[in-house]
Design a protein around this motif. Structure first.
Motif, PDB file in Angstrom:
ATOM      1  N   PRO A  78       0.827  -1.211   0.000  1.00 27.24           N
ATOM      2  CA  PRO A  78       0.000   0.000   0.000  1.00 27.24           C
ATOM      3  C   PRO A  78       0.852   1.248   0.000  1.00 27.24           C
ATOM      4  N   TYR A  79       0.307   2.280  -0.617  1.00 29.85           N
ATOM      5  CA  TYR A  79       0.980   3.564  -0.665  1.00 29.85           C
ATOM      6  C   TYR A  79       0.246   4.536   0.236  1.00 29.85           C
ATOM      7  N   PHE A  80       0.984   5.244   1.062  1.00 29.35           N
ATOM      8  CA  PHE A  80       0.406   6.195   1.992  1.00 29.35           C
ATOM      9  C   PHE A  80       0.931   7.595   1.659  1.00 29.35           C
ATOM     10  N   HIS A  81       0.023   8.550   1.634  1.00 29.54           N
ATOM     11  CA  HIS A  81       0.427   9.937   1.460  1.00 29.54           C
ATOM     12  C   HIS A  81       1.011  10.459   2.773  1.00 29.54           C
ATOM     13  N   MET A  82       1.940  11.393   2.662  1.00 28.31           N
ATOM     14  CA  MET A  82       2.654  11.878   3.833  1.00 28.31           C
ATOM     15  C   MET A  82       2.562  13.395   3.953  1.00 28.31           C
ATOM     16  N   GLU A  83       1.459  14.006   3.499  1.00 29.38           N
ATOM     17  CA  GLU A  83       1.330  15.453   3.563  1.00 29.38           C
ATOM     18  C   GLU A  83       0.903  15.878   4.962  1.00 29.38           C
ATOM     19  N   LYS A  84       1.637  16.846   5.538  1.00 23.92           N
ATOM     20  CA  LYS A  84       1.332  17.341   6.871  1.00 23.92           C
ATOM     21  C   LYS A  84       0.125  18.273   6.860  1.00 23.92           C
ATOM     22  N   TRP A  85      -0.088  18.962   5.772  1.00 26.59           N
ATOM     23  CA  TRP A  85      -1.248  19.844   5.646  1.00 26.59           C
ATOM     24  C   TRP A  85      -1.685  19.867   4.192  1.00 26.59           C
ATOM     25  N   ILE A  86      -2.965  20.154   3.961  1.00 22.50           N
ATOM     26  CA  ILE A  86      -3.513  20.208   2.612  1.00 22.50           C
ATOM     27  C   ILE A  86      -4.392  21.446   2.482  1.00 22.50           C
ATOM     28  N   TYR A  87      -4.482  21.939   1.274  1.00 24.81           N
ATOM     29  CA  TYR A  87      -5.362  23.068   0.979  1.00 24.81           C
ATOM     30  C   TYR A  87      -6.725  22.502   0.580  1.00 24.81           C
ATOM     31  N   VAL A  88      -7.772  22.926   1.233  1.00 20.16           N
ATOM     32  CA  VAL A  88      -9.124  22.435   0.959  1.00 20.16           C
ATOM     33  C   VAL A  88      -9.935  23.576   0.348  1.00 20.16           C
ATOM     34  N   HIS A  89     -10.657  23.258  -0.682  1.00 23.61           N
ATOM     35  CA  HIS A  89     -11.525  24.226  -1.339  1.00 23.61           C
ATOM     36  C   HIS A  89     -12.859  23.555  -1.608  1.00 23.61           C
ATOM     37  N   LYS A  90     -13.902  24.318  -1.412  1.00 21.19           N
ATOM     38  CA  LYS A  90     -15.255  23.760  -1.493  1.00 21.19           C
ATOM     39  C   LYS A  90     -16.028  24.290  -2.700  1.00 21.19           C
ATOM     40  N   GLY A  91     -15.382  24.976  -3.599  1.00 21.77           N
ATOM     41  CA  GLY A  91     -16.079  25.503  -4.753  1.00 21.77           C
ATOM     42  C   GLY A  91     -15.135  25.764  -5.901  1.00 21.77           C
ATOM     43  N   SER A  92     -15.680  26.153  -7.047  1.00 19.17           N
ATOM     44  CA  SER A  92     -14.896  26.422  -8.238  1.00 19.17           C
ATOM     45  C   SER A  92     -14.946  27.910  -8.570  1.00 19.17           C
ATOM     46  N   THR A  93     -13.813  28.446  -8.973  1.00 19.32           N
ATOM     47  CA  THR A  93     -13.713  29.827  -9.416  1.00 19.32           C
ATOM     48  C   THR A  93     -12.906  29.864 -10.712  1.00 19.32           C
ATOM     49  N   LYS A  94     -12.607  31.065 -11.188  1.00 21.11           N
ATOM     50  CA  LYS A  94     -11.793  31.181 -12.381  1.00 21.11           C
ATOM     51  C   LYS A  94     -10.360  30.757 -12.126  1.00 21.11           C
ATOM     52  N   GLU A  95      -9.911  30.930 -10.896  1.00 22.63           N
ATOM     53  CA  GLU A  95      -8.527  30.589 -10.576  1.00 22.63           C
ATOM     54  C   GLU A  95      -8.342  29.122 -10.205  1.00 22.63           C
ATOM     55  N   ARG A  96      -9.380  28.473  -9.757  1.00 23.08           N
ATOM     56  CA  ARG A  96      -9.263  27.080  -9.329  1.00 23.08           C
ATOM     57  C   ARG A  96     -10.506  26.321  -9.759  1.00 23.08           C
ATOM     58  N   HIS A  97     -10.348  25.024  -9.856  1.00 25.00           N
ATOM     59  CA  HIS A  97     -11.450  24.194 -10.327  1.00 25.00           C
ATOM     60  C   HIS A  97     -11.499  22.924  -9.491  1.00 25.00           C
ATOM     61  N   GLY A  98     -12.687  22.490  -9.201  1.00 27.94           N
ATOM     62  CA  GLY A  98     -12.863  21.228  -8.501  1.00 27.94           C
ATOM     63  C   GLY A  98     -13.160  21.400  -7.027  1.00 27.94           C
TER      64      GLY A  98
END
Length: 357
Positions: A78-98
């Protein structure tokens, strides 16, 4: 014009390795100039090259098979991610998607090393339990596979340390009941992957439960001071730090002396006042024949009616300014003037609710 010959370097000639090096010979003088010994060596060299070729082909096949197994649900690496923090976004804009979903956050955050941290272990177990109750079908296929991999790490840690056995048993029981309803009902349309894979995972859960039941905690060999050797006041002080009434009951079953101390009314009163509000306590009053409040019975009755207060040494935090999810003791690149003022602590249920809205 292309020519026809035994070797590409010159028509009608071939190269043979001898003791003095490679020599170019023709078919006429090959028998005269090349000795039998050099010819045998050439044959051995050719066999050696063929063997290396077969080994390389087998290695390529094995590499392709390992790559295929990594994409399969039955992968053993199994592969485990090791990110200490993540950026969370709850909507889509012109600058970001998803959108950032619960499964994506569960995959990317560093839950693997968090299991080894005593401060975060109970937090992870509670989060796994909440996901097993209702959120497992909402996870992606990779997240569901990662969930089982992390659960296997948790069980293995408990088996090695022989600690926190009861919470893991409750977690496995909750997960097994949830999988039974999903597999028997709408498993093919809810759970990602072959239904036989989930049946195999259910068998693993039963095997883990049996291993946890067979744990035998050995007494320490040292003959130093024990809990019963301490004064009663210190023993009560230690019992007062326990936040679960079931731990008090188990402690009282060790010996009659501890059993008598665990019946102290003040201990159970503090437990009730810690986990439940005054309004909840007033609704579930239980009086004895002498008119005294039965705090021990009230505690277990309140536990069946209301959720107990949760307490964790370390939790996930959300920065409302940067929209970054991180562990409490992990710094993140915050751009606010007052980073502590925009940080919100997320309990396991709050973590799940954050992605449900």
């Amino acid at each position: 014009m292309p020519f026809l010959g035994q070797d590409w370097r010159s028509p009608g000639q071939s190269w043979v390795k001898t003791e003095e090096g490679w020599k170019k010979t023709t078919s006429d003088d090959k028998n005269n100039n090349v000795s039998v010994q050099s010819f045998c060596k050439a044959q051995e060299e050719e066999c050696f090259n063929k063997e290396n070729l077969l080994i390389s082909l087998n290695y390529d096949v094995s590499a392709k098979k390992r790559k295929k197994d990594l994409m399969n649900n039955n992968t053993k690496v199994p592969y485990f991610h090791m990110e200490k923090w993540i950026y969370v976004h709850k909507g889509s804009t012109k600058e970001r998607h998803g959108y950032c979903t619960l499964g994506e956050a569960f995959n990317r955050l560093d839950f693997c090393s968090a299991i080894k941290d005593t401060r975060r272990f109970n937090y992870i177990v509670r989060l796994l339990e909440l996901i097993a109750k209702s959120q497992l079908p909402s996870l992606s296929g990779v997240a569901q596979k990662n969930y089982m991999n992390i659960l296997e790490r948790v069980v293995q840690k408990v088996l090695d340390d022989q600690q926190n056995v009861r919470p893991i048993k409750e977690l496995l029981q909750t997960l097994y009941l949830s999988l039974c309803s999903l597999v028997q009902g709408t498993g093919k349309s809810v759970l990602v992957g072959n239904i036989n894979i989930w049946v195999h995972r259910m068998e693993n859960i039963l095997q883990w439960q049996q291993q946890l039941d067979n744990i035998q905690i050995n007494r320490p060999s040292s003959g130093g001071m024990t809990l019963t050797d301490l004064p009663d006041s210190l023993q009560l002080r230690i019992m007062d730090s326990l936040s679960d009434g079931r731990d008090l009951v188990c402690l009282g079953q060790v010996c009659p002396e501890l059993g008598e101390l665990t019946e102290d009314r003040l201990l159970w009163k503090k437990l009730c006042q810690y986990h439940f509000t005054d309004r909840q306590i007033r609704k579930r009053l239980i009086l004895s024949d002498k008119g005294h409040l039965e705090w021990k019975k009230m505690y277990f009755k309140l536990s069946r009616c209301y959720p107990r207060r949760e307490q964790y040494c370390d939790t996930l935090h959300l920065c409302t300014h940067c929209h970054i999810l991180f562990w409490k003791d992990t710094n993140h690149p915050c751009t606010a003037n007052n980073p502590e003022g925009c940080t919100v602590s997320l309990f396991p249920q709050d973590f799940i609710n954050f992605f449900n809205f």
